[in-house]
Motif scaffolding. Structure first.
Motif: not given
Length: 283
Positions: A71-79, A101-106
């Motif tokens: 989950g730490h690679i959340s930036p690519v997931f959120y984008s 809602r866009v936290q550091g980990h989902p």
């Protein structure tokens, strides 16, 4: 028949990379390295390979589902979720902010569309994906379950308990993906805790194993994911060893574990943006 041309997917990936570095820079916190390395994968899944319904519901009946274990690679997931229409892309500007809602980990309690599990405690995603795959089997739902794990994450014991369970229960609707970049937060995986013959391990556990040697080459990723889907129905789950490069697309981040969890400064951001064309419009 493909839904998007490879060129269109590459254009989306360029914008996603811009989103990643801008999000992490704005709050001076986050994990750009693995996010950049998995951009082709997430773009391929959401814009090409997965069968998805309009809108979002947690059950996901009759559609392919994706779970992010690392989950730490959340930036690519959120984008990718934002660019896919799950929520307004402008919300990316709130990354890691209080009450966002866009936290550091989902997280699920924030109610962000596209997020089905909280993740970040490494080692748990494969177990969750198996549960979803088994539920689809019980419901006669022939959709697929995808799950992404980091290679350093494979040092967690729970992964291998789950790896035993899936073939025993013939979870052939499950496609696990390992981000095989050879790096984790403290250095090369080979030095921290070697994974040894990773293909041999998965094969010994009863999985189909596919290698995508060019994990940052869009056509190779798309072809590999479709091939994994074609292997369904043989009673065995499939794992893809996705050979990626940490920080891919930003020259000073590429191949270095040092960018696992470090934010770029102003000059570095400008350099990163200069290497990735604005194709869909910045948020």
């Amino acid at each position: 028949m493909t839904k998007n041309s490879i060129h269109n997917l590459e254009e989306i990936a360029s914008q996603v990379r811009r989103d990643i570095v801008r999000m992490v820079h704005a709050c001076q916190s986050g994990h750009p390295g693995g996010s950049l390395g998995c951009t082709e994968l997430l773009v391929s899944l959401y814009f090409e390979v997965m069968d998805r319904k309009e809108g979002f519901d947690v059950d996901g009946i009759g559609e392919d589902l994706f779970f992010l274990s690392n989950g730490h690679i959340s930036p690519v997931f959120y984008s990718v979720l934002g660019r896919s229409g799950y929520f307004p892309v402008e919300e990316l500007a709130t990354f890691r902010k209080i009450n966002s809602r866009v936290q550091g980990h989902p997280t699920t309690h924030e109610g962000l569309p596209g997020i089905r599990i909280s993740s970040g405690s490494l080692g748990q995603g494969l177990s969750v994906a198996i549960g979803a795959a088994q539920a689809k089997k019980l419901n006669s739902d022939d959709s697929f379950i995808f799950v992404l794990m980091g290679d350093g994450e494979l040092q967690e014991g729970q992964i291998w308990e789950a790896a035993l369970y899936a073939p025993h229960n013939k979870m052939d609707n499950l496609i696990a993906i390992v981000d095989y970049n050879g790096a984790q937060i403290d250095g090369p995986t080979a030095e921290i805790l070697s994974l040894g013959n990773l293909r041999g391990k998965w094969e010994a556990f009863g999985w189909n194993v596919l290698d995508i040697e060019r994990g940052n080459h869009m056509q190779s990723v798309v072809n590999g994911l479709y091939k994994a889907k074609e292997l369904s129905g043989n009673g065995r789950p499939t794992v893809i060893l996705l050979h990626t490069e940490m920080g891919h697309g930003v020259d000073f981040m590429m191949g270095s574990h040092k960018w696992h969890g470090v934010a770029p400064n102003d000059d570095q951001l400008a350099s990163a943006l200069g290497q990735n064309r604005e194709s869909l419009g910045d948020y």
